[in-house]
Motif scaffolding. Structure first.
Motif, short mmCIF file in Angstrom:
data_model
loop_
_atom_site.label_atom_id
_atom_site.label_comp_id
_atom_site.label_asym_id
_atom_site.label_seq_id
_atom_site.Cartn_x
_atom_site.Cartn_y
_atom_site.Cartn_z
N CYS A 173 0.83 -1.21 0.00
CA CYS A 173 0.00 0.00 0.00
C CYS A 173 0.86 1.26 0.00
O CYS A 173 0.59 2.22 -0.75
CB CYS A 173 -0.93 0.01 1.21
N ASP A 174 1.90 1.26 0.82
CA ASP A 174 2.78 2.43 0.90
C ASP A 174 3.49 2.67 -0.42
O ASP A 174 3.63 3.82 -0.87
CB ASP A 174 3.80 2.24 2.03
N LEU A 221 -6.77 -0.73 6.92
CA LEU A 221 -7.98 -0.20 6.29
C LEU A 221 -7.81 1.27 5.91
O LEU A 221 -8.33 1.72 4.89
CB LEU A 221 -9.17 -0.37 7.23
N LYS A 222 -7.06 2.01 6.72
CA LYS A 222 -6.83 3.42 6.44
C LYS A 222 -6.01 3.64 5.17
O LYS A 222 -6.00 4.73 4.60
CB LYS A 222 -6.12 4.08 7.63
N LYS A 223 -5.32 2.60 4.72
CA LYS A 223 -4.48 2.71 3.53
C LYS A 223 -5.26 2.38 2.25
O LYS A 223 -4.74 2.54 1.15
CB LYS A 223 -3.27 1.78 3.65
N SER A 251 -20.05 1.00 5.19
CA SER A 251 -19.80 1.06 6.63
C SER A 251 -18.40 1.57 6.95
O SER A 251 -18.16 2.15 8.01
CB SER A 251 -20.00 -0.33 7.26
N SER A 252 -17.47 1.36 6.02
CA SER A 252 -16.09 1.82 6.21
C SER A 252 -15.88 3.23 5.69
O SER A 252 -14.80 3.80 5.86
CB SER A 252 -15.11 0.87 5.50
N ASN A 253 -16.90 3.77 5.02
CA ASN A 253 -16.81 5.11 4.43
C ASN A 253 -15.66 5.20 3.43
O ASN A 253 -14.92 6.18 3.39
CB ASN A 253 -16.65 6.18 5.52
N ILE A 254 -15.53 4.14 2.61
CA ILE A 254 -14.51 4.08 1.57
C ILE A 254 -15.21 3.98 0.22
O ILE A 254 -16.17 3.22 0.06
CB ILE A 254 -13.58 2.86 1.77
#
Length: 234
Positions: free
Chosen positions: A94-95, A123-125, A150-153
């Motif tokens: 991800c990075d 999840l933030k990535k 639900s994750s707002n993604i």
């Protein structure tokens, strides 16, 4: 919603090892299905991207550089990348995608090799969650849609095509003409699009998975893949 630009964000070529879509076939199938763009997301390689671009000639088709990495906990797609990735660590993958200015996609989260039980840190990535994968079951896609909300993604869609007849079956529709990759990235981040398409019919999914399994593991793989699909196991 009037669609002016349509992109399939998840397609495999022969360089994935389990797809029969040659670069030439991909261009033809994409144009035939009415796509304006396609993301090449081969398994663990970017070798097919330039091969496809070589066949474009004067074709009006946007090619998005991508890759689907098999990490130690499941698959991750990187879009808008410019370098191949080799790590199997999901955090590092991800990075590395973000360092290249790319977007991190969570494909088919409720299917085999999907990333499930994600930590909050991982999840933030994630930038987008694939809520319509044409090779997945309706139930799996519905769970992915609920998870996305639900994750707002933001959601995204792709055919996950491994055969020409699957290309474009799931896609994203934009209501404006796209002139740059930065525009696409911006619209994906802000949600200015709609999900289009549907799951590939089961008999075609069985055929596609059988072809992929045969390419990978011969006749034994073909039989196993067909049996799993008939029994409803994604």
């Amino acid at each position: 919603m009037e669609e002016l630009f349509k992109i399939d964000f998840h397609v495999h070529t022969i360089y994935s090892g389990d797809s029969i879509i040659t670069p030439k076939l991909l261009v033809k199938a994409s144009l035939k299905s009415g796509l304006n763009g396609v993301a090449i997301t081969d398994h663990n390689t970017t070798k097919g991207i330039q091969k496809v671009k070589d066949f474009l000639k004067n074709a009006d088709l946007t090619i998005i550089d991508g890759i689907e990495i098999q990490t130690r906990v499941g698959d991750i797609i990187g879009l808008f990348i410019n370098e191949e990735l080799s790590s199997i660590d999901p955090y590092e993958v991800c990075d590395k995608i973000h360092e290249q200015g790319g977007l991190v996609i969570l494909p088919h989260p409720f299917r085999k090799r999907g990333l499930q039980n994600l930590s909050n840190e991982l999840l933030k990535k994630i930038d987008l969650i694939e809520v319509l994968n044409a090779r997945s079951s309706k139930e799996s896609n519905q769970r992915a849609l609920i998870f996305s909300r639900s994750s707002n993604i933001m959601p995204i869609a792709g055919s996950d095509a491994h055969t020409p007849f699957e290309v474009g079956r799931a896609h994203v529709k934009f209501t404006m003409q796209i002139t740059s990759e930065n525009e696409i990235k911006s619209l994906l981040r802000t949600g200015e699009f709609q999900i289009g398409g549907s799951e590939t019919p089961q008999h075609l999914q069985i055929l596609s998975r059988g072809i992929s399994a045969y390419k990978n593991k011969g006749l034994t793989g073909l039989i196993r893949a067909g049996t799993k699909k008939i029994l409803g196991r994604d």
